[in-house]
Design an enzyme around this catalytic site. Sequence first.
Site, PDB file in Angstrom:
ATOM      1  N   ASN A  60     161.936 118.034 125.911  1.00  0.00           N
ATOM      2  CA  ASN A  60     161.744 118.441 127.299  1.00  0.00           C
ATOM      3  C   ASN A  60     162.677 119.581 127.707  1.00  0.00           C
ATOM      4  O   ASN A  60     163.099 119.676 128.867  1.00  0.00           O
ATOM      5  CB  ASN A  60     161.905 117.246 128.251  1.00  0.00           C
ATOM      6  CG  ASN A  60     160.578 116.560 128.544  1.00  0.00           C
ATOM      7  OD1 ASN A  60     159.590 117.224 128.887  1.00  0.00           O
ATOM      8  ND2 ASN A  60     160.537 115.247 128.399  1.00  0.00           N
ATOM      9  N   ASP A  89     160.053 115.019 121.611  1.00  0.00           N
ATOM     10  CA  ASP A  89     159.829 115.774 122.833  1.00  0.00           C
ATOM     11  C   ASP A  89     161.181 115.839 123.534  1.00  0.00           C
ATOM     12  O   ASP A  89     161.634 114.873 124.139  1.00  0.00           O
ATOM     13  CB  ASP A  89     158.780 115.056 123.691  1.00  0.00           C
ATOM     14  CG  ASP A  89     158.551 115.739 125.026  1.00  0.00           C
ATOM     15  OD1 ASP A  89     159.244 116.737 125.333  1.00  0.00           O
ATOM     16  OD2 ASP A  89     157.697 115.253 125.795  1.00  0.00           O
ATOM     17  N   HIS A 112     150.238 117.459 124.494  1.00  0.00           N
ATOM     18  CA  HIS A 112     151.103 118.078 123.489  1.00  0.00           C
ATOM     19  C   HIS A 112     150.281 118.317 122.226  1.00  0.00           C
ATOM     20  O   HIS A 112     149.241 117.693 122.020  1.00  0.00           O
ATOM     21  CB  HIS A 112     152.273 117.166 123.131  1.00  0.00           C
ATOM     22  CG  HIS A 112     153.262 116.976 124.240  1.00  0.00           C
ATOM     23  ND1 HIS A 112     154.540 117.490 124.205  1.00  0.00           N
ATOM     24  CD2 HIS A 112     153.169 116.294 125.413  1.00  0.00           C
ATOM     25  CE1 HIS A 112     155.187 117.142 125.305  1.00  0.00           C
ATOM     26  NE2 HIS A 112     154.375 116.417 126.052  1.00  0.00           N
ATOM     27  N   GLU A 158     156.124 108.774 123.714  1.00  0.00           N
ATOM     28  CA  GLU A 158     155.316 108.393 124.874  1.00  0.00           C
ATOM     29  C   GLU A 158     154.128 107.525 124.456  1.00  0.00           C
ATOM     30  O   GLU A 158     152.965 107.863 124.676  1.00  0.00           O
ATOM     31  CB  GLU A 158     154.864 109.635 125.663  1.00  0.00           C
ATOM     32  CG  GLU A 158     154.727 109.322 127.126  1.00  0.00           C
ATOM     33  CD  GLU A 158     154.567 110.549 128.029  1.00  0.00           C
ATOM     34  OE1 GLU A 158     154.408 110.324 129.245  1.00  0.00           O
ATOM     35  OE2 GLU A 158     154.600 111.699 127.555  1.00  0.00           O
ATOM     36  N   ASN A 177     151.204 110.998 124.720  1.00  0.00           N
ATOM     37  CA  ASN A 177     150.755 110.794 126.108  1.00  0.00           C
ATOM     38  C   ASN A 177     149.813 109.582 126.166  1.00  0.00           C
ATOM     39  O   ASN A 177     148.755 109.617 126.796  1.00  0.00           O
ATOM     40  CB  ASN A 177     150.079 112.049 126.655  1.00  0.00           C
ATOM     41  CG  ASN A 177     149.918 111.988 128.172  1.00  0.00           C
ATOM     42  OD1 ASN A 177     150.580 111.212 128.852  1.00  0.00           O
ATOM     43  ND2 ASN A 177     149.028 112.808 128.705  1.00  0.00           N
TER      44      ASN A 177
END
Length: 263
Positions: free
Chosen positions: A154, A152, A252, A36, A10
């Site tokens: 998702n 990730d 995360h 990310e 992130n």
Amino acid sequence: MFKLTSLNLNGIRSATSKGLADWVAATAPDCMAVQELKAQAPDVAGKFEQLAGLQGYFQYAVKKGYSGVGLYTRHEPSDVVVGMEHPGFDDEGRYVELRFDTPTRKFSLISSYFPSGSSGEERQQAKFEFLAWIYPRLQALRAEREFILCGDVNIAHQEIDLKNWKGNLKNSGFLPEERAWMTRLLAEAGLVDVYRQLHPSATAEAYTWWSNRGQAWANNVGWRIDYHLATPAVAATAQRASVYKAHRFSDHAPLTVEYGLAL
């Protein structure tokens, strides 16, 4: 023993400002897959090419402050594959693969960031397109080499993979079509969800992501959407898997698996 960590950052600048490098140095993974990045090459240059002695390899998004993936390693790869040959998704920075081939073995590590569909129908359709695109490529890859895909994804695959499953049956990340895709990947394409192999019934301790809304983190209202997906022979060597929650670097948590293999 080969220790492999995966973490959606992130934002690499944000995560490192929260002590990520010190944690990586202390835990000493052999490789670390990150997603990310939220950074471009000029942002990384001179600052984040290395992390706690690990050398990084990246795919950046064209859009500033968006997506991007990387792999940090203490072992020099034999080849680096950046992108998945889809112009739209490659512009979003969603796939980087390091190959560690020898005369007797073909082996890859992959860091991938699957799209989120939570912002609206257009992005949900992009997510479905991504799933349809990457599936045959992972099938083809499995036919020619061993690999571990970290990322990730998702998608929370099963009801035990999120706290509030009943309230999310119609939400992106837990849609029937997404869960069916994951089932097909494991059952037909033959990949192994390594964490679930080692912890088949784990619930609260398995979550890897928490919404920033409400008291999700405080109440552990989480989702398990970060994975190690491995070919069966590699997955069979997995000995330990854990989600680190003692310190937060991101929304995360790092997922680490130790494998009985050597690069």
